[in-house]
Design an enzyme around this catalytic site. Structure first.
Site, PDB file in Angstrom:
ATOM      1  CE  LYS A 121      -2.450  -3.317   2.302  1.00  0.00           C
ATOM      2  NZ  LYS A 121      -1.892  -4.559   2.874  1.00  0.00           N
TER       3      LYS A 121
ATOM      4  CG  ASP B 153       3.946  16.867  -6.011  1.00  0.00           C
ATOM      5  OD1 ASP B 153       3.504  16.426  -7.084  1.00  0.00           O
ATOM      6  OD2 ASP B 153       3.407  17.798  -5.379  1.00  0.00           O
TER       7      ASP B 153
ATOM      8  CG  HIS C  82      -5.610  -5.277   8.687  1.00  0.00           C
ATOM      9  ND1 HIS C  82      -5.067  -4.396   7.762  1.00  0.00           N
ATOM     10  CD2 HIS C  82      -5.705  -6.468   8.045  1.00  0.00           C
ATOM     11  CE1 HIS C  82      -4.858  -5.034   6.611  1.00  0.00           C
ATOM     12  NE2 HIS C  82      -5.233  -6.282   6.755  1.00  0.00           N
TER      13      HIS C  82
ATOM     14  CE  LYS D 110      -1.118  -5.520   7.313  1.00  0.00           C
ATOM     15  NZ  LYS D 110      -1.932  -6.586   7.770  1.00  0.00           N
TER      16      LYS D 110
END
Length: 436
Positions: free
Chosen positions: A182, A187, A354, A356
């Site tokens: 993800k 820029d 969820h 990590k």
């Protein structure tokens, strides 16, 4: 092999879906990015990170992490912890809305729901404002993404592609080799990585999961070039296009030392497993690991047990609520094994956990997409940010302590579990551990 011989009519179809352990034909785009890599390494040599010059670097495994990443630890960065969906996507959307040149976006899961449409509208707005916008998604994770969603983006001149768009695994039936990363880069100066995908459940809007506990990180400074390089490699794999990007993000006054490690099935070594083993081996006082799943390989299991046996405070925080039955069940067969060595197991009960995250002693924290399971370590493309800084580590410590307060210690041996499903199903689920 036993299954293939004994029950070939069952085993062969299963092998077609789950069989291979390597990504056939993958050619890393780093071979076409040598100048970028050389420039990043030259910057690391001329601007050495404090941790690289510190004798403690050996204790925190910095040298081994650098070897795994094939990149140096870089100074001059800032890092902001983003806890849960509201904070994460508020920061991501703010950065996208302020983009002047380009936006790079990669998610494993993108849904055509409220959050997914918010992302789509912002990407379209930046494309119409003259920015170059690229979106990369994974077919397996985003299998429910509608053609209408993609067409709207393309009609607005957003460049959208699937990670497997022009190259496929050996079998089109393959369920392995998912791009679980993800990444958002704006820029070439600001980047985001972490556990959140794009879907309403990640904002806590799903009644089944309830509160969704997740963590992302916003990074600025030279380490953004490393994140951008990971995106450029994946983009090149998917499209054969070499990106013309800004590769010199300015240093930040916070001056944090940071490194990006991006494990994948194309790596010459088991980078994901070695990442965990090195972090565990570097711990002298404590290592806290949070992951929704706990299906470690034998090397990680051994490292965890040895750390606990030498007196390290080893804590594993996992989700109590389940989203994948087999992974959830298999974990119960590992709890007894590590608990006997002194590892403490905690289960998060305030919704679904969820995130990590790894915290080593008081100086190292890692946040990214790597779960503590075999799939993340060997079969998925992943990414994580390592921050070598006591102040940031203390911030992560406070966050995890708040999570422990919403968890309970799990001490029940598997053979004493009141659940017949756990007692019988967990050993069966463990048989699938290599692909979980």
């Amino acid at each position: 092999m036993v299954c293939l011989i004994a029950v070939p009519y069952l085993a062969l179809p299963v092998y077609l879906f789950l069989g291979h352990s390597r990504f056939p034909g993958y050619v890393s785009a780093r071979r076409s990015s040598r100048k970028v890599i050389r420039d990043i390494k030259d910057f690391g040599r001329t601007h050495p990170a404090r941790v690289a010059a510190d004798a403690k670097a050996r204790d925190y495994g910095a040298v081994a992490f650098e070897q795994l990443a094939d990149m140096p630890v870089l100074p001059g960065n800032s890092a902001s912890l983003l806890i849960d969906g509201d904070a994460t996507f508020e920061a991501i959307f703010e950065a996208i809305d302020a983009a002047q040149s380009y936006v790079l976006v990669m998610f494993y899961i993108i849904r055509d729901d409220g959050l997914g449409r918010d992302l789509k509208d912002r990407l379209i707005a930046r494309a119409q404002a003259g920015c170059t916008v690229r979106l990369l998604y994974d077919t397996l994770g985003s299998h429910g993404l509608s053609e209408h969603y993609i067409r709207e983006l393309r009609d607005a001149r957003v460049v959208v592609t699937d990670f497997h768009s022009i190259r496929q695994p050996r079998s089109r039936l393959q369920l392995n080799f998912r791009n679980h990363r993800k990444i958002v880069v704006v820029d070439g100066r600001t980047a985001f990585i972490g556990g959140h995908n794009v879907g309403d459940e990640y904002m806590g809007r799903d009644a089944n999961f309830g509160h969704w506990r997740d963590t992302h990180i916003r990074l600025e400074g030279p380490v953004v070039a490393q994140i951008q390089l990971v995106f450029a490699e994946d983009w090149y794999w998917a499209t054969d296009e070499r990106l013309d990007l800004f590769w010199e993000p300015p240093s930040r006054p916070e001056n944090l030392d940071a490194l990006i490690v991006a494990p994948g099935p194309a790596d010459p070594m088991e980078t994901g497993s070695l990442y965990f083993c090195n972090a565990i081996g570097a711990a002298r006082r404590r290592i806290w690991i949070t992951s929704p799943y706990f299906v470690p390989d034998i090397d990680i299991l051994t490292s965890l047990k040895l750390a606990a046996l030498r007196g390290v405070d080893v804590r594993i925080l996992v989700a109590d609520k389940r989203d994948h039955w087999l992974v959830w069940l298999a974990a119960f067969t590992y709890f007894d094994e590590v608990r006997d060595a002194g590892v403490k197991i905690f289960r998060y009960r305030d919704g679904f956990m969820h995130q990590k995250v790894i915290l080593v002693d008081d100086d190292l924290a890692a946040i990214g997409t790597v779960n503590l399971d075999n799939r993340s370590c060997r079969l998925n493309f992943e990414i994580t940010a390592l921050i070598f800084d006591a102040g940031f580590a203390h911030t992560v410590e406070r966050m995890i302590e708040a999570d422990f307060a919403k968890s309970y210690a799990y001490d029940t041996p598997l053979n004493q579990s009141p659940s017949l499903l756990r007692r019988v199903g967990a050993p069966v689920a463990r048989l699938f551990a290599p692909v979980l």
